[in-house]
Each structure stands twice: as C-alpha cells, then as structure tokens.
Design an enzyme around this catalytic site. Structure first.
Site, mmCIF file in Angstrom:
data_model
loop_
_atom_site.group_PDB
_atom_site.id
_atom_site.type_symbol
_atom_site.label_atom_id
_atom_site.label_comp_id
_atom_site.label_asym_id
_atom_site.label_seq_id
_atom_site.Cartn_x
_atom_site.Cartn_y
_atom_site.Cartn_z
ATOM 1 N N GLY A 1 -8.179 0.355 3.678
ATOM 2 C CA GLY A 1 -7.737 1.745 3.739
ATOM 3 C C GLY A 1 -6.227 1.842 3.843
ATOM 4 O O GLY A 1 -5.510 0.909 3.493
ATOM 5 N N HIS B 1 -2.536 -0.519 -3.770
ATOM 6 C CA HIS B 1 -3.997 -0.447 -3.915
ATOM 7 C C HIS B 1 -4.376 0.345 -5.174
ATOM 8 O O HIS B 1 -5.294 -0.036 -5.903
ATOM 9 C CB HIS B 1 -4.619 0.290 -2.724
ATOM 10 C CG HIS B 1 -4.427 -0.376 -1.406
ATOM 11 N ND1 HIS B 1 -3.621 0.150 -0.429
ATOM 12 C CD2 HIS B 1 -4.940 -1.522 -0.892
ATOM 13 C CE1 HIS B 1 -3.651 -0.627 0.634
ATOM 14 N NE2 HIS B 1 -4.436 -1.662 0.376
ATOM 15 N N GLU C 1 -1.130 -9.906 -5.428
ATOM 16 C CA GLU C 1 -0.361 -11.152 -5.218
ATOM 17 C C GLU C 1 0.578 -11.046 -4.021
ATOM 18 O O GLU C 1 1.123 -12.042 -3.583
ATOM 19 C CB GLU C 1 0.429 -11.486 -6.486
ATOM 20 C CG GLU C 1 -0.470 -11.931 -7.620
ATOM 21 C CD GLU C 1 0.289 -12.244 -8.900
ATOM 22 O OE1 GLU C 1 1.479 -11.894 -8.997
ATOM 23 O OE2 GLU C 1 -0.328 -12.824 -9.813
ATOM 24 N N GLN D 1 -3.763 -15.151 0.948
ATOM 25 C CA GLN D 1 -5.128 -14.599 0.959
ATOM 26 C C GLN D 1 -5.786 -14.794 -0.405
ATOM 27 O O GLN D 1 -6.949 -15.181 -0.500
ATOM 28 C CB GLN D 1 -5.069 -13.114 1.315
ATOM 29 C CG GLN D 1 -6.351 -12.355 1.030
ATOM 30 C CD GLN D 1 -6.318 -10.941 1.561
ATOM 31 O OE1 GLN D 1 -6.453 -10.730 2.751
ATOM 32 N NE2 GLN D 1 -6.139 -9.956 0.697
#
Ligand code: PAF
Length: 296
Positions: free
Chosen positions: A32, A38, A150, A155
């Site tokens: 969120g 995003h 990226e 991650q």
C-alpha cells in the site's frame, strides 16, 4: 475493479479468471501507500497481461521494529482508487489473520549472501518475512507474471532465487526504478521526510550518478581494486556533502551475488542505505564500463 479480502475469495476468483481464459494473470504485490513507482508496475502489468491483480498487505513479519510497522502509512481507499485508475482488475486486501492464521509456523528462507548481506545485516529476518509472504501470495493467486521494482534490488534477487529454487510457475518481471524529478527514488517512506531531510536525501541520487561519472573518468588501466576505490570516493563525497546523514552502507557489489567487487570489468551495482532525519532510505544504480567513453 473487484475487491477480494479472503484467501477463499481470491482463490475462487482467480480460478474463474483462468477458467474463462483471461490469462496471462499479472500480479503486483504491494504494502500500500502507493506512489508512481507502484503505479508504473501496475501499468506495465496492464500492457502485458489480460488480468491484473494487485495486493495491498502490510506484512508484519518483514518489519524489524514495531514502531516502523506502526508508522507505516495506510490508506486503503486511496490505494484502491489509484489501482483502479492504473488499470487493475482485482485488488486483494487480506488482513493479518487471513495470511497468518492461528498456528502459522512456516518460514521460507533464502540462505546465503542474498539474504545475509547489506539489508540482511541491518534488518535480520527481513527477507524471511518477505520470502514467506511472497510465496504465500504467489500460491494463493497463482499469477503467470509477478512484477517487482528494481529499487528493492536485493528483494528482487531474493524473490528470483526463491522462485527458481522452489520451481514456482511464475515469471518474475523486474521493473526500472521510478524517480522524482530531482532523482530521489520513489518510496512510501519519502512522505515521512521533513522538508530539510528531503533536501538532504538528494545526496543519494547524487552519489549514484557520480559513481558512474567516476567510473567513466577512471584511468584507462583501471585498478584491479576499482570497487573499493570507488566506495572510498563515495564515502568521502558523502562526508563532504551531507555529514549528518547516518550511513548504514555504501557498497559496490556484484549485482547477482551482492558480494563486494574488487575489479569492475563489465558492470557493478552501487547500493546505498542512509538515514536522513530519522528516515531510512535505500537506493541502487547499475554502473557500467562504457567502451565509448574516452579514458585518459
Ligand atoms: O516491496 C514490498 O512492498 C514488499 O516487500 C512486498 C514485496 C509487497 C512483500 O510484502
């Protein structure tokens, strides 16, 4: 855009979606507090997939400090509106009990340098939290493609490793970092920067850009220890430009293993984690040896 809250609803809807051939299914996992970074992932998924599903789940197991989890910005209505605008078809918003029901006892751990170094040093257990929740989300939604930014390079590498090791039937799609006009990488944490800290944060893109310039202008006979030399230059620059920024790490690493590099023959990843005004920011940039750049 349809909203899905329970695992059962999500499984049922995705099963129906596949049954009627609305594939490939693209998945964008988020916590969120959505920003343009995003939205770029969602838009990319939209152009490549028949169905786009976004998850919003603030995953408690990947936070090291409860205060950080508590301070994490949450505004589901705003996020839902942004997802719909960016073209998502489905929004999965489970609560913590849905993902971690009573008795939950399994952890997915990616061993080795990918989890241990850099973020792993400063945030022990963080990647186990990430890998576990991503594995669960992939199992629940069973997408064909999953989109990761990226900006969180480590991650991305952890997820790629897990997907390969567990033979999960999904393509991990890396997406370029989206930046503010002054170069600061988009991050949910940017909203927590005071105006003064926001100014200080500009040192991060400055160092990353300078790393490529330094590589370009380094001697034709590049020293075999250019990695440590570059790191030293960057530390000196940080000290002179923003001495109050608290450094967690600045490193020049192999992009695949995240181990420090000595020689740079082709490319290397410069990674930075700093705290400015109490807010922890991370960023990275791939630097490349450019044949066309004339060296002296
Ligand atoms: O990058 C994030 O927002 C999170 O780490 C992720 C991948 C959604 C897992 O909680």
């Amino acid at each position: 855009m349809e909203r899905l809250v329970t695992v059962e609803e999500a499984r049922f809807t995705l099963h129906e979606t596949r049954a009627v051939g609305k594939t490939p299914v693209g998945f964008v996992p988020t916590m969120g507090a959505l920003h343009d970074g995003h939205l770029a992932l969602i838009r990319q998924a939209r152009t490549e997939c028949e169905t786009v599903v976004v998850s919003v789940f603030v995953n408690p197991t990947q936070f090291n400090e409860k205060s950080d989890l508590d301070a994490y910005p949450r505004d589901l209505e705003r996020d839902a509106a942004l997802c719909a605008e960016a073209g998502a078809d489905l929004l999965f918003t489970p609560d913590a009990a849905e993902i971690y029901p009573q008795g939950f006892s399994t952890t997915v751990t990616v061993d080795g340098t990918l989890s241990r170094l850099l973020e792993g040093t400063f945030r022990p257990g963080h990647f186990a939290g990430v890998a576990t929740v991503v594995a669960k989300l992939l199992n629940i939604l069973q997408p064909d493609r999953a989109y990761f930014g990226e900006k969180d390079w480590q991650q991305l590498k952890v997820v790629e490793r897990m997907v390969a090791d567990l033979n999960l039937p999904v393509a991990v799609v890396p997406c370029p970092t989206v930046r503010e006009p002054d170069g600061l990488a988009m991050s949910s944490r940017n909203t927590r920067l005071s105006p003064e800290a926001r100014q200080q944060a500009k040192v991060i893109p400055y160092l990353l850009d300078t790393a490529q310039d330094l590589l370009d202008s380094s001697n034709r006979e590049m020293p075999t220890n250019l990695g440590p030399v570059l790191r030293h230059w960057l530390l000196t620059l940080l000290e002179s430009h923003q001495p109050t920024a608290e450094r967690e790490y600045i490193a020049v690493v192999d992009p695949e293993t995240l181990v420090d590099v000595n020689e740079i023959t082709d490319r290397a990843l410069v990674v930075i984690a700093l705290r400015v005004g109490g807010v922890r920011l991370i960023d990275n940039r791939m630097i490349r040896v450019r044949a066309e750049v004339s060296r002296f």
